[in-house]
Design an enzyme around this catalytic site. Structure first.
Site, PDB file in Angstrom:
ATOM      1  N   ARG A  78       0.859  -1.195   0.000  1.00 49.02           N
ATOM      2  CA  ARG A  78       0.000   0.000   0.000  1.00 49.02           C
ATOM      3  C   ARG A  78       0.895   1.246   0.000  1.00 49.02           C
ATOM      4  NH1 ARG A  78      -2.576   2.905   5.064  1.00 49.02           N
ATOM      5  NH2 ARG A  78      -3.551   4.597   3.901  1.00 49.02           N
TER       6      ARG A  78
ATOM      7  N   GLU B 298      -7.073   8.330   6.890  1.00 47.57           N
ATOM      8  CA  GLU B 298      -7.289   8.981   8.181  1.00 47.57           C
ATOM      9  C   GLU B 298      -7.777  10.423   8.060  1.00 47.57           C
ATOM     10  OE1 GLU B 298      -3.940   8.608  10.803  1.00 47.57           O
ATOM     11  OE2 GLU B 298      -4.189   6.448  10.981  1.00 47.57           O
TER      12      GLU B 298
ATOM     13  N   ASN C  33      -7.040   1.739  10.375  1.00 47.44           N
ATOM     14  CA  ASN C  33      -5.696   1.929  10.910  1.00 47.44           C
ATOM     15  C   ASN C  33      -5.796   1.836  12.422  1.00 47.44           C
ATOM     16  OD1 ASN C  33      -4.857   2.430   8.345  1.00 47.44           O
ATOM     17  ND2 ASN C  33      -4.243   4.557   8.684  1.00 47.44           N
TER      18      ASN C  33
ATOM     19  N   TYR D 234      -3.776   1.318  16.090  1.00 51.44           N
ATOM     20  CA  TYR D 234      -2.567   1.284  16.917  1.00 51.44           C
ATOM     21  C   TYR D 234      -2.984   1.113  18.377  1.00 51.44           C
ATOM     22  CZ  TYR D 234      -0.183   2.928  12.752  1.00 51.44           C
ATOM     23  OH  TYR D 234       0.317   3.016  11.486  1.00 51.44           O
TER      24      TYR D 234
ATOM     25  N   GLU E 151      -3.345  -0.254   8.327  1.00 48.61           N
ATOM     26  CA  GLU E 151      -2.141   0.078   9.093  1.00 48.61           C
ATOM     27  C   GLU E 151      -2.230  -0.522  10.477  1.00 48.61           C
ATOM     28  OE1 GLU E 151      -0.866   4.170   9.524  1.00 48.61           O
ATOM     29  OE2 GLU E 151      -1.436   4.603   7.454  1.00 48.61           O
TER      30      GLU E 151
HETATM   31  C1  NOJ Z   1      -1.037   6.937  10.674  1.00 49.85           C
HETATM   32  C2  NOJ Z   1      -0.639   7.529   9.367  1.00 49.85           C
HETATM   33  O1  NOJ Z   1      -1.475   7.137   8.319  1.00 49.85           O
HETATM   34  C3  NOJ Z   1       0.824   7.351   9.028  1.00 49.85           C
HETATM   35  O2  NOJ Z   1       1.145   8.301   8.076  1.00 49.85           O
HETATM   36  C4  NOJ Z   1       1.655   7.448  10.282  1.00 49.85           C
HETATM   37  O3  NOJ Z   1       3.014   7.474  10.012  1.00 49.85           O
HETATM   38  C5  NOJ Z   1       1.310   6.280  11.168  1.00 49.85           C
HETATM   39  N1  NOJ Z   1      -0.094   6.258  11.448  1.00 49.85           N
HETATM   40  C6  NOJ Z   1       2.075   6.239  12.494  1.00 49.85           C
HETATM   41  O4  NOJ Z   1       1.756   7.360  13.238  1.00 49.85           O
END
Ligand code: NOJ
Length: 442
Positions: free
Chosen positions: A74, A163, A296, A298, A347
Site C-alpha cells: 500500500r 485517516e 488503521n 494502533y 495500518e
Molecule cells: C497513521 C498515518 O497514516 C501514518 O502516516 C503514520 O506514520 C502512522 N499512522 C504512524 O503514526
C-alpha cells in the site's frame, strides 16, 4: 475459517514520508513541503525533502518486499508530483515514476493498493482555500481521474482518503500538522463535509474508469475493548457514539454517511446551524457503494466498570502509545457488526528504539512480540466469522513521522538516513514466516 487463502499480507507507506525528491522532475510543492519550512513545527526542524530517497531507490525497495514475501503493498500517490499545479497540467515524469513502481511490483506479483490522499495537498490548492473550499471536491475528482486513467489498467485496489480525522483535526483544528490552521467547529464541519463529498466523487470516477476495481476508505480508529462479557454493549455503543464533542474522532461520523447515507443524528442535533447545509443529492453521492473498510489501528481503550476510556498503566511504545493485544480483534468485530463490509487492516505497527547492532542486524524483539499479539487477535476475529481481506503493516520502512520527524522508527526495514542503506530487521524475517504459513504459525 482462519485467514483466507488469498489474504493480502502487506506493508504500507505514504509518499511524503518516504519518497524524497521533493523538487525533482517537475514535482510541485505540497502543504508538507511548505509546513516543514516553518520554524518550531517539526522536531529537530526535519523535513521530507530526501526522506528515504524511495523515489530513486524504489527498485531496491520492491526487491526487499519480494524477499519478505509480501503479497501486497500500500502506497500513496503524491498529487503534486503528477499535477504540479493541483489541476490542469500533467507532469509526465511523475506519471512515469508511478508507472515504473507499479510495473516493478507486478513483476514480483505484489498487488498494489493505492491511497489517493495521504495528507499532501498541492500547496497551490491550499492557497485557494484547501479542503475548506467546496471546489476541493472537484479538484479531487480531476486528480482521481488522472490516477484512474493512467494506472487503472494495472491498479485495481484504491483507498480514497487516509485517516481523514487526523488530517482534518491536526491540520485544520490544532495546527500541529500541515497546513497548520486552527479553525472553529463550523469550518471544520465544512471541511469534513467536503472530504465526504470528495470521497463520493472519487468512488464514482474509479467505477467509471477502472474495470473491476475495489474501493474503500481508511479511518484511524481506537477500538473499545470490553473487559468482560457484560461490558460488550457499552463498548459497542461508546465506539459508535457521535455527538458534537470529539465528532471527528468518531467512527460513525466518517462511516455512517458513507455506508448508511446519513450523518449521526445526535451530531446533527447538537451541531444545529453549525452543520453545513447539504442536499439529498450530497448524501446520495457520499453513500456511493464501497467495497471494503480500511482500519488503521494502533491504540485502543478498555471498557469496564462503567468507564470506556480506561488507558493508564499498560505497556507502551517508544512514542508513548499504549499496546493492546485485542485491538485488532475488537476493531474488526465492531465494524463488521455495524457495517457488514469486508475489512482490511490498512495500518498497524509500533515505533521502537531500533538500531543496527554490532552483529550488523536489527534485533527488534518488541516489534515481533507486539505484532504476534495483535495478529493473534486479528486471527480470532476471522475465526469468529468476520471477513478480513488483508493486513498491512505500518510501515515497510522507517520514515518521516510527520511532526515527530525521523526519531520514531516504525519500519520492518531499518533506514540509515546518512547513507540511505536499508537493513531488514528481525521482524521482517519473522513476518515473512507468518506470510509463508498464512498466519497458521501465530
Ligand atoms: C497513521 C498515518 O497514516 C501514518 O502516516 C503514520 O506514520 C502512522 N499512522 C504512524 O503514526
Amino acid at each position: 475459517m482462519s485467514f483466507k487463502k488469498d489474504f493480502f499480507w502487506g506493508a504500507a507507506t505514504a509518499a511524503y514520508q518516504i519518497e524524497g525528491a521533493y523538487n525533482e522532475d517537475g514535482k510541485g510543492l505540497n502543504i508538507w513541503d511548505e509546513f516543514c519550512t516553518a520554524k518550531g513545527k517539526i522536531e529537530r526542524f526535519e523535513n521530507g525533502n530526501a526522506a528515504c530517497d524511495h523515489y530513486h531507490r524504489y527498485k531496491e525497495d520492491v526487491k526487499l518486499m519480494a524477499e519478505m514475501g509480501l503479497k501486497a503493498y500500500r502506497f500513496s500517490i503524491s498529487w503534486a508530483r503528477i499535477l504540479p499545479e493541483g489541476s490542469g497540467r500533467i507532469n509526465s515524469k511523475g506519471i512515469e515514476f508511478y508507472n515504473n513502481l507499479i510495473d516493478e511490483l507486478l513483476k514480483y506479483n505484489i498487488t498494489p493498493f493505492v491511497t489517493l490522499y495521504h495528507w499532501d495537498l498541492p500547496y497551490v490548492l491550499h492557497q485557494k482555500g484547501g479542503w475548506l473550499n467546496p471546489e476541493s471536491t472537484k479538484w479531487f475528482e480531476e486528480y482521481t481521474t488522472v490516477v484512474a486513467k493512467n494506472f487503472g489498467d494495472r491498479v485495481k485496489n484504491f483507498i480514497t482518503f487516509n485517516e481523514p480525522s487526523v488530517f482534518m483535526m491536526l491540520g485544520y483544528g490544532d495546527g500541529t500538522h500541515a497546513p497548520g490552521l486552527t479553525m472553529n467547529t463550523k469550518d471544520i464541519l465544512q471541511v469534513g463535509h467536503n472530504i465526504h463529498m470528495a470521497h463520493g466523487k472519487a468512488v464514482r470516477v474509479l467505477r467509471e474508469y477502472v474495470k473491476d476495481c475495489k474501493v474503500g476508505i481508511t479511518v484511524a480508529t481506537q477500538p473499545k475493548i470490553p473487559l468482560t462479557k457484560d461490558d460488550e454493549e457499552m463498548a459497542y455503543d461508546a465506539y459508535f457514539y457521535s455527538g458534537l464533542g470529539g465528532f471527528a474522532w468518531a467512527q460513525s461520523y466518517w462511516l455512517d454517511p458513507i455506508v448508511f447515507g446519513h450523518y449521526p443524528e445526535q451530531l446533527l442535533k447538537e451541531a444545529g446551524d453549525l452543520f453545513p447545509a447539504f442536499s439529498a443529492g450530497d448524501m446520495e453521492l457520499i453513500n456511493e457503494k464501497i467495497d471494503f473498510i480500511g482500519l488503521n489501528i494502533y491504540e485502543a481503550q478498555y471498557c469496564g466498570k462503567g468507564d470506556c476510556n480506561l488507558k493508564q498503566g499498560y505497556p507502551h511504545t517508544e512514542l508513548g502509545w499504549g499496546t493492546y493485544d485485542k485491538a485488532l480483534k475488537w476493531g474488526v468485530l465492531h465494524n463488521w457488526k455495524r457495517y457488514n463490509l469486508p475489512i482490511i487492516i490498512t495500518e498497524n505497527g509500533i515505533s521502537t528504539h531500533d538500531w543496527v547492532h554490532l552483529d550488523g542486524k536489527v534485533h527488534d524483539s518488541n516489534r515481533i512480540d507486539f505484532l504476534h499479539r495483535y495478529l493473534k487477535g486479528l486471527k480470532e476475529s476471522t475465526e469468529m466469522g468476520c471477513q478480513v481481506d488483508g493486513y498491512f503493516h505500518w510501515s515497510l520502512m522507517d520514515n518521516f513521522e510527520w511532526a515527530k520527524g525521523y526519531n520514531p522508527r516504525f519500519g520492518l526495514i531499518y533506514i540509515n538516513y546518512q547513507t540511505m542503506e536499508r537493513t531488514m530487521k528481525d521482524s521482517a524475517f519473522w513476518y515473512k514466516e507468518v506470510i509463508q504459513s498464512n498466519g497458521e504459525n501465530l
